[in-house]
Write a protein that holds these residues in place. Sequence first.
Motif, short mmCIF file in Angstrom:
data_model
loop_
_atom_site.label_atom_id
_atom_site.label_comp_id
_atom_site.label_asym_id
_atom_site.label_seq_id
_atom_site.Cartn_x
_atom_site.Cartn_y
_atom_site.Cartn_z
N GLY A 90 0.79 -1.23 0.00
CA GLY A 90 0.00 0.00 0.00
C GLY A 90 0.82 1.27 0.00
O GLY A 90 0.25 2.37 0.05
N ALA A 91 2.15 1.15 -0.07
CA ALA A 91 3.01 2.34 -0.05
C ALA A 91 3.95 2.33 -1.24
O ALA A 91 4.27 1.27 -1.80
N ASN A 92 4.39 3.53 -1.63
CA ASN A 92 5.40 3.62 -2.67
C ASN A 92 6.72 3.02 -2.17
O ASN A 92 7.08 3.20 -1.01
N THR A 93 7.39 2.30 -3.05
CA THR A 93 8.69 1.73 -2.68
C THR A 93 9.70 2.84 -2.42
O THR A 93 9.79 3.80 -3.19
N TRP A 94 10.41 2.70 -1.31
CA TRP A 94 11.45 3.68 -0.96
C TRP A 94 12.81 3.07 -1.25
O TRP A 94 13.08 1.94 -0.85
N GLU A 95 13.67 3.79 -1.95
CA GLU A 95 14.99 3.28 -2.30
C GLU A 95 16.03 4.39 -2.19
O GLU A 95 15.76 5.54 -2.57
N ARG A 96 17.18 4.04 -1.68
CA ARG A 96 18.24 5.04 -1.51
C ARG A 96 19.60 4.42 -1.81
O ARG A 96 19.91 3.32 -1.39
N THR A 97 20.42 5.16 -2.58
CA THR A 97 21.79 4.76 -2.84
C THR A 97 22.68 5.43 -1.81
O THR A 97 22.70 6.66 -1.71
N LEU A 98 23.41 4.62 -1.03
CA LEU A 98 24.22 5.14 0.08
C LEU A 98 25.69 4.81 -0.13
O LEU A 98 26.03 3.75 -0.66
N TYR A 99 26.54 5.73 0.31
CA TYR A 99 27.98 5.51 0.25
C TYR A 99 28.50 5.20 1.65
O TYR A 99 28.19 5.90 2.61
N VAL A 100 29.30 4.16 1.74
CA VAL A 100 29.93 3.79 3.00
C VAL A 100 31.40 4.19 2.94
O VAL A 100 32.08 3.94 1.94
N GLU A 101 31.86 4.81 4.02
CA GLU A 101 33.26 5.24 4.11
C GLU A 101 33.92 4.57 5.31
O GLU A 101 33.24 4.18 6.26
N PRO A 102 35.25 4.47 5.31
CA PRO A 102 35.95 3.80 6.40
C PRO A 102 35.68 4.46 7.75
O PRO A 102 35.70 5.68 7.87
N GLN A 103 35.40 3.63 8.76
CA GLN A 103 35.23 4.05 10.15
C GLN A 103 34.02 4.94 10.39
O GLN A 103 33.89 5.51 11.46
N LEU A 104 33.15 5.07 9.39
CA LEU A 104 31.97 5.93 9.54
C LEU A 104 30.69 5.13 9.31
O LEU A 104 30.68 4.13 8.60
N VAL A 105 29.61 5.62 9.94
CA VAL A 105 28.30 5.01 9.77
C VAL A 105 27.44 5.95 8.93
O VAL A 105 27.27 7.12 9.28
N THR A 106 26.91 5.45 7.84
CA THR A 106 25.99 6.20 7.00
C THR A 106 24.58 5.92 7.48
O THR A 106 24.17 4.76 7.56
N ASP A 107 23.83 6.97 7.84
CA ASP A 107 22.48 6.73 8.34
C ASP A 107 21.43 7.33 7.42
O ASP A 107 21.70 8.27 6.67
N THR A 108 20.24 6.76 7.48
CA THR A 108 19.13 7.22 6.67
C THR A 108 17.83 6.79 7.34
O THR A 108 17.82 5.92 8.22
N SER A 109 16.73 7.42 6.94
CA SER A 109 15.42 7.08 7.47
C SER A 109 14.44 6.91 6.32
O SER A 109 14.33 7.80 5.46
N ALA A 110 13.77 5.77 6.28
CA ALA A 110 12.84 5.50 5.19
C ALA A 110 11.56 6.33 5.35
O ALA A 110 11.06 6.50 6.47
N LEU A 111 11.06 6.85 4.24
CA LEU A 111 9.81 7.59 4.23
C LEU A 111 8.86 6.89 3.27
O LEU A 111 9.05 6.94 2.05
N LEU A 112 7.86 6.22 3.82
CA LEU A 112 6.92 5.46 3.00
C LEU A 112 5.65 6.29 2.77
O LEU A 112 4.93 6.61 3.71
#
Length: 275
Positions: free
Chosen positions: A94-116
């Motif tokens: 019942g929701a639009n598909t959420w998709e995100r391309t993320l880059y991971v770097e050394p010693q760091l955490v890439t964060d994101t929040s899905a919006l449906l």
Amino acid sequence: MQPLSNMKRRFYLVGLILLFVILLPIVIFFADGYRYRSGSGFVQTGGIYISVPYSNANVYFDRTLYGRSSFLRRSFYIDNLTPGQYVIRVEQPGANTWERTLYVEPQLVTDTSALLVPLEFEMLKIITATSTATTTRTLTRTAFQDMQTVFSKPLATTTASSVAGLSVVLEKGNVYERRNQVNNILPPSNFCIRPSQCVSEIAIENGPDTAISAAYFGGGIIYAIKERGVFFSESDIRFAPVVVSLYPKKGADFRIIDDALIVKDEAAYYEILGL
């Protein structure tokens, strides 16, 4: 029980010191995010943190099902990732598909929040006459006139967010979200192409058409395009933010009144529910 001799004590002490000296670099090595990868040797890794504030949503990591959200599980952490590009996808019936391309770097955490965003929205026509129809919302004549008064005044060209330092800006017919760069305050992740590369402005609508209104609502930004109607957009510099047409009618405009999204189409008014 006989006490240990001095020689044995020295032997154990020296052995423990040697063990500590040997293990300490290994512990530091792993604590710094180094992991062994076949074909690449030892590389520094990073991670991805995904917030999914919905239940019964499937989370995919690089096209493979990683997990399912629930009332008790609203976030996912994927660690020990080799630096590079990854695709996160979240699906819910019942929701639009959420998709995100993320880059991971050394010693760091890439964060994101899905919006449906729902595939369909409920729309109620606002009237003053008494009606029992479930597709209408009845207002008193005074409340209806107050609503008309709100629409007679243009929205401010800059609207502040509840998050300090953020604002949505209407400028020369385009819509942007901007942040004030404040010392010692990390930028929100949606302003960062990758953890080490952030911007101060996100173009929400920057095309040949003319935006006439814009405001925060429902976790994203609502804006009206003179030539095309009313839209909802996620704000994210990363590929690809969700954009949904809410009311595709030329000349339509909107206002947020008492936390409700109201759309005006010529002399008709509608409340859009579901965001």
